[in-house]
Design a protein around this motif. Structure first.
Motif, PDB file in Angstrom:
ATOM      1  N   VAL A  83      -1.621 -10.785 -11.332  1.00  0.00           N
ATOM      2  CA  VAL A  83      -2.154  -9.307 -11.620  1.00  0.00           C
ATOM      3  C   VAL A  83      -1.931  -8.473 -10.064  1.00  0.00           C
ATOM      4  O   VAL A  83      -1.200  -7.447 -10.945  1.00  0.00           O
ATOM      5  CB  VAL A  83      -3.281 -10.073 -12.843  1.00  0.00           C
ATOM      6  CG1 VAL A  83      -3.696  -8.790 -13.029  1.00  0.00           C
ATOM      7  CG2 VAL A  83      -3.714 -10.735 -13.437  1.00  0.00           C
ATOM      8  N   ALA A  84      -2.473  -8.628  -9.947  1.00  0.00           N
ATOM      9  CA  ALA A  84      -2.149  -8.278  -8.409  1.00  0.00           C
ATOM     10  C   ALA A  84      -2.673  -8.814  -7.053  1.00  0.00           C
ATOM     11  O   ALA A  84      -3.525  -9.669  -7.311  1.00  0.00           O
ATOM     12  CB  ALA A  84      -3.283  -6.383  -8.980  1.00  0.00           C
ATOM     13  N   THR A  85      -2.285  -7.955  -6.487  1.00  0.00           N
ATOM     14  CA  THR A  85      -2.642  -8.450  -4.627  1.00  0.00           C
ATOM     15  C   THR A  85      -2.971  -7.508  -3.766  1.00  0.00           C
ATOM     16  O   THR A  85      -2.532  -6.809  -4.610  1.00  0.00           O
ATOM     17  CB  THR A  85      -1.377  -9.244  -4.039  1.00  0.00           C
ATOM     18  OG1 THR A  85      -0.588  -8.194  -4.194  1.00  0.00           O
ATOM     19  CG2 THR A  85      -0.786 -10.229  -4.912  1.00  0.00           C
ATOM     20  N   ILE A  86      -3.964  -8.013  -2.655  1.00  0.00           N
ATOM     21  CA  ILE A  86      -3.898  -7.044  -1.587  1.00  0.00           C
ATOM     22  C   ILE A  86      -4.107  -7.337  -0.676  1.00  0.00           C
ATOM     23  O   ILE A  86      -4.755  -8.459  -0.713  1.00  0.00           O
ATOM     24  CB  ILE A  86      -5.672  -5.720  -2.557  1.00  0.00           C
ATOM     25  CG1 ILE A  86      -6.081  -4.825  -1.241  1.00  0.00           C
ATOM     26  CG2 ILE A  86      -6.649  -7.374  -2.303  1.00  0.00           C
ATOM     27  CD1 ILE A  86      -7.088  -4.261  -1.269  1.00  0.00           C
ATOM     28  N   ALA A  87      -3.493  -6.702  -0.158  1.00  0.00           N
ATOM     29  CA  ALA A  87      -3.804  -7.660   1.707  1.00  0.00           C
ATOM     30  C   ALA A  87      -4.106  -6.517   2.869  1.00  0.00           C
ATOM     31  O   ALA A  87      -4.611  -5.370   2.588  1.00  0.00           O
ATOM     32  CB  ALA A  87      -1.842  -8.063   1.703  1.00  0.00           C
ATOM     33  N   ALA A 121       1.611  -6.186 -11.262  1.00  0.00           N
ATOM     34  CA  ALA A 121       2.492  -6.790 -12.065  1.00  0.00           C
ATOM     35  C   ALA A 121       2.933  -5.284 -12.743  1.00  0.00           C
ATOM     36  O   ALA A 121       1.809  -4.511 -13.047  1.00  0.00           O
ATOM     37  CB  ALA A 121       2.038  -8.128 -12.933  1.00  0.00           C
ATOM     38  N   ASP A 122       3.767  -5.542 -13.477  1.00  0.00           N
ATOM     39  CA  ASP A 122       4.022  -3.900 -14.112  1.00  0.00           C
ATOM     40  C   ASP A 122       3.634  -3.298 -15.166  1.00  0.00           C
ATOM     41  O   ASP A 122       3.030  -2.306 -15.275  1.00  0.00           O
ATOM     42  CB  ASP A 122       5.988  -3.794 -14.729  1.00  0.00           C
ATOM     43  CG  ASP A 122       7.054  -4.429 -14.336  1.00  0.00           C
ATOM     44  OD1 ASP A 122       8.422  -4.736 -13.881  1.00  0.00           O
ATOM     45  OD2 ASP A 122       6.447  -3.719 -12.754  1.00  0.00           O
ATOM     46  N   SER A 123       2.888  -4.434 -16.165  1.00  0.00           N
ATOM     47  CA  SER A 123       2.082  -4.409 -17.190  1.00  0.00           C
ATOM     48  C   SER A 123       0.566  -3.634 -17.415  1.00  0.00           C
ATOM     49  O   SER A 123      -0.012  -3.451 -18.287  1.00  0.00           O
ATOM     50  CB  SER A 123       2.199  -4.977 -17.934  1.00  0.00           C
ATOM     51  OG  SER A 123       1.588  -6.470 -17.603  1.00  0.00           O
ATOM     52  N   MET A 124       0.915  -3.691 -15.892  1.00  0.00           N
ATOM     53  CA  MET A 124      -0.513  -3.672 -15.641  1.00  0.00           C
ATOM     54  C   MET A 124      -1.092  -1.706 -14.365  1.00  0.00           C
ATOM     55  O   MET A 124      -2.073  -1.975 -14.057  1.00  0.00           O
ATOM     56  CB  MET A 124      -1.703  -4.356 -14.931  1.00  0.00           C
ATOM     57  CG  MET A 124      -1.611  -5.856 -15.329  1.00  0.00           C
ATOM     58  SD  MET A 124      -0.591  -7.637 -15.308  1.00  0.00           S
ATOM     59  CE  MET A 124      -1.232  -8.400 -15.975  1.00  0.00           C
ATOM     60  N   MET A 125       0.074  -1.576 -13.714  1.00  0.00           N
ATOM     61  CA  MET A 125      -0.175  -0.524 -13.568  1.00  0.00           C
ATOM     62  C   MET A 125      -0.438   0.509 -13.851  1.00  0.00           C
ATOM     63  O   MET A 125      -0.294   0.820 -15.528  1.00  0.00           O
ATOM     64  CB  MET A 125       1.484  -0.118 -13.034  1.00  0.00           C
ATOM     65  CG  MET A 125       2.102   0.883 -12.170  1.00  0.00           C
ATOM     66  SD  MET A 125       1.590   0.027 -10.264  1.00  0.00           S
ATOM     67  CE  MET A 125       2.983  -1.165 -10.371  1.00  0.00           C
ATOM     68  N   GLY A 126      -1.421   1.041 -13.505  1.00  0.00           N
ATOM     69  CA  GLY A 126      -1.644   2.096 -14.049  1.00  0.00           C
ATOM     70  C   GLY A 126      -3.538   1.875 -14.949  1.00  0.00           C
ATOM     71  O   GLY A 126      -3.832   2.837 -14.904  1.00  0.00           O
TER      72      GLY A 126
END
Length: 119
Positions: A48-52, A60-65
């Motif tokens: 879904v998403a990562t933070i580093a 992921a594209d479908s979650m962007m925004g």
């Protein structure tokens, strides 16, 4: 061994919002990457998403925004703010951490928290 504990899942109507949290059980860890994955019914587990480092994020594209990942490094806690939820976002959401301990690389998964979005 580090354990991850998620919270914040539940039932929400389409268009609504939820905020997931994940906390690592041990302090003083060097967590390299914090992330959220999900497994929708009948599907494989997807990122879904990562933070580093430097708070660099990836979605992921479908979650962007719609989704935002953030973290509190001092507390070894990270979050997933989910807005404009859709029924297709229904899934079990898992948090994930890749961390360094005693100069070895490990990873850990949470147990998962169910998010159900009704239409």
């Amino acid at each position: 061994q580090v354990q991850l504990a998620e919270s914040g899942g539940g039932l929400v109507q389409a268009g609504g919002s939820l905020r997931l949290s994940c906390a690592a059980s041990r302090s003083g860890l060097s967590i390299n990457t914090m992330a959220w994955y999900r497994r929708a019914p009948g599907r494989q587990r997807d990122m879904v998403a990562t933070i580093a480092g430097g708070d660099s994020t990836n979605y992921a594209d479908s979650m962007m925004g719609r989704f935002t990942i953030s973290r509190d490094v001092a507390e070894n806690t990270w979050y997933l703010q989910m807005n404009s939820l859709k029924p297709e976002d229904t899934a079990v959401y898992y948090c994930y951490a890749e961390y360094t301990f005693l100069r070895h690389l490990f990873d850990a998964w949470g147990q998962g928290t169910l998010v159900t979005v009704s239409s």
